[in-house]
Scaffold this motif. Structure first.
Motif, mmCIF file in Angstrom:
data_model
loop_
_atom_site.group_PDB
_atom_site.id
_atom_site.type_symbol
_atom_site.label_atom_id
_atom_site.label_comp_id
_atom_site.label_asym_id
_atom_site.label_seq_id
_atom_site.Cartn_x
_atom_site.Cartn_y
_atom_site.Cartn_z
ATOM 1 N N GLN A 40 -7.223 -34.419 5.770
ATOM 2 C CA GLN A 40 -7.410 -34.903 7.140
ATOM 3 C C GLN A 40 -6.279 -34.487 8.065
ATOM 4 O OE1 GLN A 40 -8.140 -39.087 6.819
ATOM 5 N NE2 GLN A 40 -10.138 -38.784 5.873
ATOM 6 N N GLN A 41 -5.827 -33.243 7.934
ATOM 7 C CA GLN A 41 -4.780 -32.710 8.801
ATOM 8 C C GLN A 41 -5.332 -31.733 9.825
ATOM 9 O OE1 GLN A 41 -1.985 -30.968 6.112
ATOM 10 N NE2 GLN A 41 -1.076 -32.926 5.546
ATOM 11 N N LEU A 42 -6.601 -31.345 9.699
ATOM 12 C CA LEU A 42 -7.179 -30.349 10.588
ATOM 13 C C LEU A 42 -7.818 -31.033 11.786
ATOM 14 C CD1 LEU A 42 -7.739 -27.306 10.905
ATOM 15 C CD2 LEU A 42 -9.920 -27.694 9.782
ATOM 16 N N ASN A 43 -7.372 -30.652 12.976
ATOM 17 C CA ASN A 43 -7.920 -31.234 14.199
ATOM 18 C C ASN A 43 -9.131 -30.455 14.694
ATOM 19 O OD1 ASN A 43 -5.942 -33.205 14.273
ATOM 20 N ND2 ASN A 43 -4.526 -31.880 15.375
ATOM 21 N N ASN A 44 -9.045 -29.145 14.646
ATOM 22 C CA ASN A 44 -10.107 -28.292 15.177
ATOM 23 C C ASN A 44 -10.961 -27.776 14.022
ATOM 24 O OD1 ASN A 44 -11.708 -26.612 16.632
ATOM 25 N ND2 ASN A 44 -10.069 -25.279 17.381
ATOM 26 N N THR A 45 -12.024 -28.488 13.706
ATOM 27 C CA THR A 45 -12.843 -28.129 12.549
ATOM 28 C C THR A 45 -13.706 -26.896 12.795
ATOM 29 O OG1 THR A 45 -14.542 -29.675 13.256
ATOM 30 C CG2 THR A 45 -12.918 -30.478 11.675
ATOM 31 N N SER A 46 -13.810 -26.433 14.040
ATOM 32 C CA SER A 46 -14.601 -25.241 14.324
ATOM 33 C C SER A 46 -13.927 -23.981 13.775
ATOM 34 C CB SER A 46 -14.843 -25.094 15.821
ATOM 35 O OG SER A 46 -13.631 -24.830 16.496
ATOM 36 N N GLN A 47 -12.641 -24.078 13.435
ATOM 37 C CA GLN A 47 -11.931 -22.932 12.859
ATOM 38 C C GLN A 47 -12.568 -22.506 11.540
ATOM 39 O OE1 GLN A 47 -7.979 -24.509 12.521
ATOM 40 N NE2 GLN A 47 -7.292 -23.471 14.380
ATOM 41 N N LEU A 48 -13.030 -23.470 10.770
ATOM 42 C CA LEU A 48 -13.631 -23.155 9.479
ATOM 43 C C LEU A 48 -14.898 -22.319 9.668
ATOM 44 C CD1 LEU A 48 -13.354 -23.532 6.447
ATOM 45 C CD2 LEU A 48 -14.754 -25.555 6.643
ATOM 46 N N GLY A 49 -15.716 -22.664 10.620
ATOM 47 C CA GLY A 49 -16.925 -21.895 10.894
ATOM 48 C C GLY A 49 -16.619 -20.482 11.359
ATOM 49 N N ARG A 50 -15.571 -20.343 12.192
ATOM 50 C CA ARG A 50 -15.169 -19.023 12.678
ATOM 51 C C ARG A 50 -14.717 -18.143 11.515
ATOM 52 N NH1 ARG A 50 -10.461 -16.987 13.161
ATOM 53 N NH2 ARG A 50 -9.466 -19.006 12.909
ATOM 54 N N VAL A 51 -13.939 -18.716 10.613
ATOM 55 C CA VAL A 51 -13.441 -17.955 9.464
ATOM 56 C C VAL A 51 -14.601 -17.558 8.547
ATOM 57 C CG1 VAL A 51 -12.018 -18.098 7.388
ATOM 58 C CG2 VAL A 51 -11.127 -18.902 9.561
ATOM 59 N N ARG A 52 -15.554 -18.469 8.344
ATOM 60 C CA ARG A 52 -16.711 -18.159 7.496
ATOM 61 C C ARG A 52 -17.521 -17.007 8.078
ATOM 62 N NH1 ARG A 52 -20.399 -22.828 6.345
ATOM 63 N NH2 ARG A 52 -21.213 -21.366 4.831
ATOM 64 N N ARG A 53 -17.693 -17.002 9.391
ATOM 65 C CA ARG A 53 -18.432 -15.906 10.032
ATOM 66 C C ARG A 53 -17.673 -14.588 9.917
ATOM 67 N NH1 ARG A 53 -19.655 -20.049 13.548
ATOM 68 N NH2 ARG A 53 -17.948 -19.486 14.953
ATOM 69 N N ASP A 54 -16.337 -14.647 10.066
ATOM 70 C CA ASP A 54 -15.530 -13.435 9.927
ATOM 71 C C ASP A 54 -15.612 -12.884 8.502
ATOM 72 O OD1 ASP A 54 -14.789 -13.510 12.576
ATOM 73 O OD2 ASP A 54 -12.816 -14.413 12.196
ATOM 74 N N ILE A 55 -15.620 -13.770 7.508
ATOM 75 C CA ILE A 55 -15.759 -13.328 6.117
ATOM 76 C C ILE A 55 -17.103 -12.635 5.929
ATOM 77 C CG2 ILE A 55 -16.080 -14.163 3.750
ATOM 78 C CD1 ILE A 55 -13.944 -16.312 4.403
ATOM 79 N N ALA A 56 -18.147 -13.203 6.491
ATOM 80 C CA ALA A 56 -19.474 -12.601 6.375
ATOM 81 C C ALA A 56 -19.514 -11.242 7.059
ATOM 82 C CB ALA A 56 -20.526 -13.529 6.980
ATOM 83 N N ARG A 57 -18.862 -11.125 8.213
ATOM 84 C CA ARG A 57 -18.821 -9.829 8.910
ATOM 85 C C ARG A 57 -18.130 -8.776 8.061
ATOM 86 N NH1 ARG A 57 -17.329 -12.907 13.631
ATOM 87 N NH2 ARG A 57 -19.158 -13.073 14.938
ATOM 88 N N VAL A 58 -16.982 -9.136 7.497
ATOM 89 C CA VAL A 58 -16.221 -8.173 6.692
ATOM 90 C C VAL A 58 -17.037 -7.751 5.469
ATOM 91 C CG1 VAL A 58 -14.167 -7.886 5.250
ATOM 92 C CG2 VAL A 58 -13.965 -8.946 7.492
ATOM 93 N N ARG A 59 -17.662 -8.708 4.804
ATOM 94 C CA ARG A 59 -18.470 -8.376 3.625
ATOM 95 C C ARG A 59 -19.656 -7.497 3.995
ATOM 96 N NH1 ARG A 59 -18.233 -14.083 0.263
ATOM 97 N NH2 ARG A 59 -16.229 -13.641 -0.710
#
Length: 63
Positions: free
Chosen positions: A35-54
């Motif tokens: 419970q240290q993450l304030n901006n949970t939208s960062q996780l979605g952004r990273v997941r999309r970037d991983i999908a783009r790279v793959r």
């Protein structure tokens, strides 16, 4: 991160980018768990970037 930027990189650079993104995703997941993450939208952004790279890596492998 834009797909055009990724397409201009080589396969080794993309692998390095993928590893960095996976580490960042793990870090964000740990921050959510503690419970240290304030901006949970960062996780979605990273997941999309991983999908783009793959996707780009797969395109280069097929071509």
């Amino acid at each position: 991160m834009k797909a055009n930027e990724l397409r201009s990189k080589g396969a080794t650079e993309l692998q390095d980018e993928l590893i960095a993104l996976l580490k960042e995703q793990f870090s964000l997941r740990m921050q959510i768990a503690t419970q240290q993450l304030n901006n949970t939208s960062q996780l979605g952004r990273v997941r999309r970037d991983i999908a783009r790279v793959r996707t780009i890596l797969r395109e280069k492998a097929v071509a």
